[in-house]
Design a protein around this motif. Structure first.
Motif, PDB file in Angstrom:
ATOM      1  N   ILE A 254      -7.006  -9.173   7.220  1.00  5.44           N
ATOM      2  CA  ILE A 254      -5.645  -8.736   6.881  1.00  5.44           C
ATOM      3  C   ILE A 254      -5.618  -8.064   5.512  1.00  5.44           C
ATOM      4  N   LEU A 255      -6.328  -8.630   4.545  1.00  5.13           N
ATOM      5  CA  LEU A 255      -6.357  -8.028   3.214  1.00  5.13           C
ATOM      6  C   LEU A 255      -7.103  -6.698   3.216  1.00  5.13           C
ATOM      7  N   ARG A 256      -8.166  -6.601   3.983  1.00  2.00           N
ATOM      8  CA  ARG A 256      -8.893  -5.333   4.061  1.00  2.00           C
ATOM      9  C   ARG A 256      -8.024  -4.230   4.643  1.00  2.00           C
ATOM     10  N   ARG A 257      -7.196  -4.576   5.603  1.00  2.41           N
ATOM     11  CA  ARG A 257      -6.298  -3.577   6.200  1.00  2.41           C
ATOM     12  C   ARG A 257      -5.339  -3.009   5.161  1.00  2.41           C
ATOM     13  N   ALA A 258      -4.845  -3.863   4.267  1.00  2.65           N
ATOM     14  CA  ALA A 258      -3.902  -3.409   3.240  1.00  2.65           C
ATOM     15  C   ALA A 258      -4.573  -2.511   2.216  1.00  2.65           C
ATOM     16  N   THR A 259      -5.877  -2.710   2.005  1.00  2.24           N
ATOM     17  CA  THR A 259      -6.578  -1.986   0.945  1.00  2.24           C
ATOM     18  C   THR A 259      -7.407  -0.816   1.446  1.00  2.24           C
ATOM     19  N   GLN A 260      -7.495  -0.626   2.752  1.00  2.00           N
ATOM     20  CA  GLN A 260      -8.348   0.432   3.295  1.00  2.00           C
ATOM     21  C   GLN A 260      -7.762   1.813   3.024  1.00  2.00           C
ATOM     22  N   PRO A 261      -8.593   2.860   2.988  1.00  2.00           N
ATOM     23  CA  PRO A 261      -8.090   4.224   2.804  1.00  2.00           C
ATOM     24  C   PRO A 261      -7.081   4.567   3.908  1.00  2.00           C
ATOM     25  N   GLY A 262      -6.010   5.216   3.525  1.00  2.00           N
ATOM     26  CA  GLY A 262      -4.981   5.574   4.486  1.00  2.00           C
ATOM     27  C   GLY A 262      -3.860   4.559   4.593  1.00  2.00           C
ATOM     28  N   SER A 263      -4.037   3.372   3.974  1.00  2.51           N
ATOM     29  CA  SER A 263      -2.963   2.386   3.988  1.00  2.51           C
ATOM     30  C   SER A 263      -1.749   2.931   3.251  1.00  2.51           C
ATOM     31  N   ARG A 264      -0.573   2.723   3.821  1.00  2.60           N
ATOM     32  CA  ARG A 264       0.674   3.148   3.172  1.00  2.60           C
ATOM     33  C   ARG A 264       1.361   1.979   2.466  1.00  2.60           C
ATOM     34  N   ASN A 265       0.609   0.906   2.281  1.00  2.18           N
ATOM     35  CA  ASN A 265       1.136  -0.208   1.522  1.00  2.18           C
ATOM     36  C   ASN A 265       1.474   0.281   0.117  1.00  2.18           C
ATOM     37  N   PRO A 266       2.678   0.015  -0.394  1.00  2.00           N
ATOM     38  CA  PRO A 266       3.045   0.523  -1.720  1.00  2.00           C
ATOM     39  C   PRO A 266       2.159   0.014  -2.852  1.00  2.00           C
ATOM     40  N   LEU A 267       1.429  -1.067  -2.616  1.00  2.00           N
ATOM     41  CA  LEU A 267       0.514  -1.588  -3.637  1.00  2.00           C
ATOM     42  C   LEU A 267      -0.880  -0.993  -3.531  1.00  2.00           C
ATOM     43  N   ALA A 268      -1.149  -0.226  -2.487  1.00  2.00           N
ATOM     44  CA  ALA A 268      -2.497   0.301  -2.253  1.00  2.00           C
ATOM     45  C   ALA A 268      -3.071   1.064  -3.445  1.00  2.00           C
ATOM     46  N   PRO A 269      -2.291   1.892  -4.160  1.00  2.00           N
ATOM     47  CA  PRO A 269      -2.871   2.616  -5.298  1.00  2.00           C
ATOM     48  C   PRO A 269      -3.407   1.712  -6.401  1.00  2.00           C
ATOM     49  N   PHE A 270      -2.955   0.461  -6.427  1.00  2.00           N
ATOM     50  CA  PHE A 270      -3.390  -0.457  -7.482  1.00  2.00           C
ATOM     51  C   PHE A 270      -4.438  -1.446  -6.974  1.00  2.00           C
ATOM     52  N   LEU A 271      -4.885  -1.227  -5.728  1.00  2.00           N
ATOM     53  CA  LEU A 271      -5.889  -2.097  -5.131  1.00  2.00           C
ATOM     54  C   LEU A 271      -7.214  -1.390  -4.920  1.00  2.00           C
ATOM     55  N   VAL A 272      -7.290  -0.123  -5.328  1.00  2.00           N
ATOM     56  CA  VAL A 272      -8.543   0.626  -5.138  1.00  2.00           C
ATOM     57  C   VAL A 272      -9.676   0.037  -5.967  1.00  2.00           C
ATOM     58  N   VAL A 273      -9.350  -0.804  -6.931  1.00  2.00           N
ATOM     59  CA  VAL A 273     -10.365  -1.454  -7.759  1.00  2.00           C
ATOM     60  C   VAL A 273     -11.131  -2.518  -6.966  1.00  2.00           C
ATOM     61  N   ILE A 274     -10.606  -2.909  -5.807  1.00  2.00           N
ATOM     62  CA  ILE A 274     -11.280  -3.919  -4.988  1.00  2.00           C
ATOM     63  C   ILE A 274     -12.491  -3.302  -4.301  1.00  2.00           C
ATOM     64  N   ASP A 275     -13.660  -3.822  -4.595  1.00  2.00           N
ATOM     65  CA  ASP A 275     -14.908  -3.350  -3.987  1.00  2.00           C
ATOM     66  C   ASP A 275     -15.109  -3.953  -2.605  1.00  2.00           C
ATOM     67  N   GLU A 276     -14.969  -5.279  -2.540  1.00  2.00           N
ATOM     68  CA  GLU A 276     -15.163  -5.950  -1.262  1.00  2.00           C
ATOM     69  C   GLU A 276     -14.487  -7.309  -1.273  1.00  2.00           C
ATOM     70  N   ILE A 277     -14.207  -7.794  -0.069  1.00  2.00           N
ATOM     71  CA  ILE A 277     -13.630  -9.124   0.118  1.00  2.00           C
ATOM     72  C   ILE A 277     -14.557  -9.851   1.084  1.00  2.00           C
ATOM     73  N   VAL A 278     -15.130 -10.968   0.651  1.00  2.00           N
ATOM     74  CA  VAL A 278     -16.183 -11.617   1.442  1.00  2.00           C
ATOM     75  C   VAL A 278     -15.863 -13.091   1.663  1.00  2.00           C
ATOM     76  N   GLU A 279     -16.405 -13.614   2.758  1.00  2.00           N
ATOM     77  CA  GLU A 279     -16.281 -15.026   3.085  1.00  2.00           C
ATOM     78  C   GLU A 279     -17.478 -15.769   2.505  1.00  2.00           C
ATOM     79  N   MET A 280     -17.214 -16.672   1.582  1.00  2.00           N
ATOM     80  CA  MET A 280     -18.279 -17.459   0.975  1.00  2.00           C
ATOM     81  C   MET A 280     -18.557 -18.715   1.801  1.00  2.00           C
ATOM     82  N   THR A 281     -17.495 -19.373   2.265  1.00  2.00           N
ATOM     83  CA  THR A 281     -17.560 -20.495   3.190  1.00  2.00           C
ATOM     84  C   THR A 281     -16.359 -20.345   4.114  1.00  2.00           C
ATOM     85  N   PRO A 282     -16.240 -21.175   5.166  1.00  2.00           N
ATOM     86  CA  PRO A 282     -15.054 -21.069   6.037  1.00  2.00           C
ATOM     87  C   PRO A 282     -13.733 -21.287   5.316  1.00  2.00           C
TER      88      PRO A 282
END
Length: 485
Positions: free
Chosen positions: A110-138
């Protein structure tokens, strides 16, 4: 869900409307805007009713409390590491509205969808700093950034980054909603952390809310009839409507909102091609007279950054700051006359404003200021072509870069390069310096004409003892009343 409570809710609501608000009656909230419903923030901005509903029914990793401070959401704990380049969240046990457990994998998707290129989420321009979102444990996820951002938690707390999915299982609460006519009935969502082991234990106290999204005039009429506990989401545009009923002053709340309220230059043709001419417009506006026409506590501003925030320097000031209003007006008229000598003919500018009586009052002040310096203004709608557009926005987090990016609708290449340099700064010290340089560049470019801070008002009755004004102008539905009192 809350279906079993509906008869009780409706009975209490009816009793409240007929005989005054009773202590156990549902909290009735009118949010100014369109009818409330679940809308996808990744497809565009949300109106206030939709933001309130999203925050109530779908937690983010973290969320705001009633004072606008960060509190746990889906994440019960978090750690900010590597000077703000790593955010590690430990998820609590949570379930979707259909009872299925929430997994780290789902949250990441869900978070990757908000931050992916083409997202029209109004916060997207301020989330481009996110490199990756990873699962460390469940139960643990990490958000890794390319550059340090120690203030990112306030973005994660925004309704636009709520963890939700489409279909019947929208989110994880803290509330669940069910539509009843033109309103939504909200009650506690399923929370595995609060399931009583002893079936004879006393039930938790339940707070129910009736939420409507509606026009300001309808909401104010409902308040006047004693049928609403709170009106949320008022702006300058609908403020005059409230004044018609002259509510008790102790019931009217003005938030100390932090953000932008001013004019963005969106055309650089003709008269507006010269920064000196744009500066003449900035000098012509009597900010004190304009804000006082609305409310004595609405303070004018003359700089893009309202505070130093994360800049290395105090807010950049235009050259005309400190000069008397009459002197500013005379200087503006001279600049316009100089232009007209070289470019004969009338100067016409289109100003895009939202609808509403407050906009008409604002228009009167702006139009008079322009006419006084021999410019012919024309008011147009927000969806029409314009030369100048009003920006009225509350800052989602406290960074100078948000102010710079939001104000820069059409900036010089130098100003845009300075803003980009702030985004790419490798450490906090250089980022602060780049923000200060970009602030100076935008001020010199006169790409934005500041007028005031955003004006946000609400009406609340005495039973809403949890109400607290804050700089986010944000009031979660589950924090309107302190049930312990």
């Amino acid at each position: 869900m809350i279906r079993r409570f509906i008869p009780l809710i409706l009975a209490l609501a009816l009793a409240a409307c007929e005989g005054g608000r009773v202590a156990d009656a549902p909290i009735v909230v009118s949010a100014i805007g369109s009818e409330a419903g679940i809308a996808d923030p990744d497809t565009g901005p949300l109106e206030m009713p939709d933001r309130l509903l999203m925050a109530a029914t779908a937690q983010g990793l973290v969320q705001f409390d009633g004072a606008g401070q960060i509190e746990p959401g889906l994440a019960e704990r978090w750690t900010v590491a590597d000077d703000g380049r790593s955010y590690i969240f430990r998820l609590k046990d949570a379930v979707w509205a259909n009872g299925q457990p929430v997994t780290a994998e789902q949250v990441i998707r869900i978070l990757r969808r908000a931050t992916q290129p083409g997202s029209r989420n109004p916060l997207a321009p301020f989330l481009v700093v996110i490199d990756e979102i990873v699962e460390m444990t469940p139960q643990v996820i990490e958000v890794r950034l390319s550059n340090p951002r120690p203030d990112l938690l306030k973005l994660f707390a925004q309704p636009e980054l709520a963890i939700f999915r489409t279909g019947p299982a929208i989110g994880t609460g803290p509330l669940a909603a069910e539509r009843q006519g033109d309103a939504l009935l909200l009650g506690p969502a399923t929370d595995p952390a609060h399931v009583a082991v002893d079936t004879d234990a006393a039930p938790r106290r339940i707070q129910h809310i009736v939420l409507r999204g509606e026009r300001a005039a309808v909401a104010v009429g409902r308040f006047r009839a004693g049928k609403v506990d709170a009106i949320i989401g008022g702006t300058f545009a609908d403020w005059p409507i409230l004044q018609v009923i002259a509510p008790p002053q102790e019931r009217v709340k003005i938030d100390p909102a932090l953000g932008l309220f001013g004019l963005a230059i969106v055309s650089r043709e003709g008269f507006l091609a010269d920064p000196a001419n744009r500066g003449a417009l900035a000098m012509a506006i009597d900010r004190a007279a304009l804000t006082q026409a609305f409310h004595p506590d609405w303070q004018p501003v003359e700089t893009l950054l309202p505070l130093q925030l994360d800049s290395a320097a105090a807010p950049a000031q235009p050259l005309w700051v400190g000069r008397p209003a009459a002197e500013r007006g005379a200087a503006a008229r001279r600049q316009v006359e100089t232009w007209r000598i070289a470019h004969p003919g009338k100067i016409r500018l289109r100003i895009a404003l939202p609808p509403g009586p407050g906009s008409t009052l604002l228009w009167a002040k702006l139009a008079q200021a322009m006419l006084d310096i021999n410019i012919v203004p024309r008011r147009v709608g927000l969806d029409e072509d314009a030369d100048i557009r009003l920006i009225d926005a509350v800052a989602p987090y406290d960074s100078g870069r948000w102010f710079l990016v939001t104000a820069c609708r059409l900036c010089s290449p130098e100003a845009m390069a300075a803003i980009e340099a702030a985004r790419e700064a490798p450490d906090l010290a250089s980022r602060a310096q780049r923000i200060a340089e970009a602030d100076i560049a935008l001020s010199a470019d006169v790409a934005y004409i500041p007028i005031a801070q955003p004006f946000r008002w609400a009406i609340v009755t005495a039973r809403l003892n949890g109400w607290q004004g804050n700089t986010r102008a944000w009031h979660p539905l589950n924090h309107l009343r302190n049930e312990s009192e």
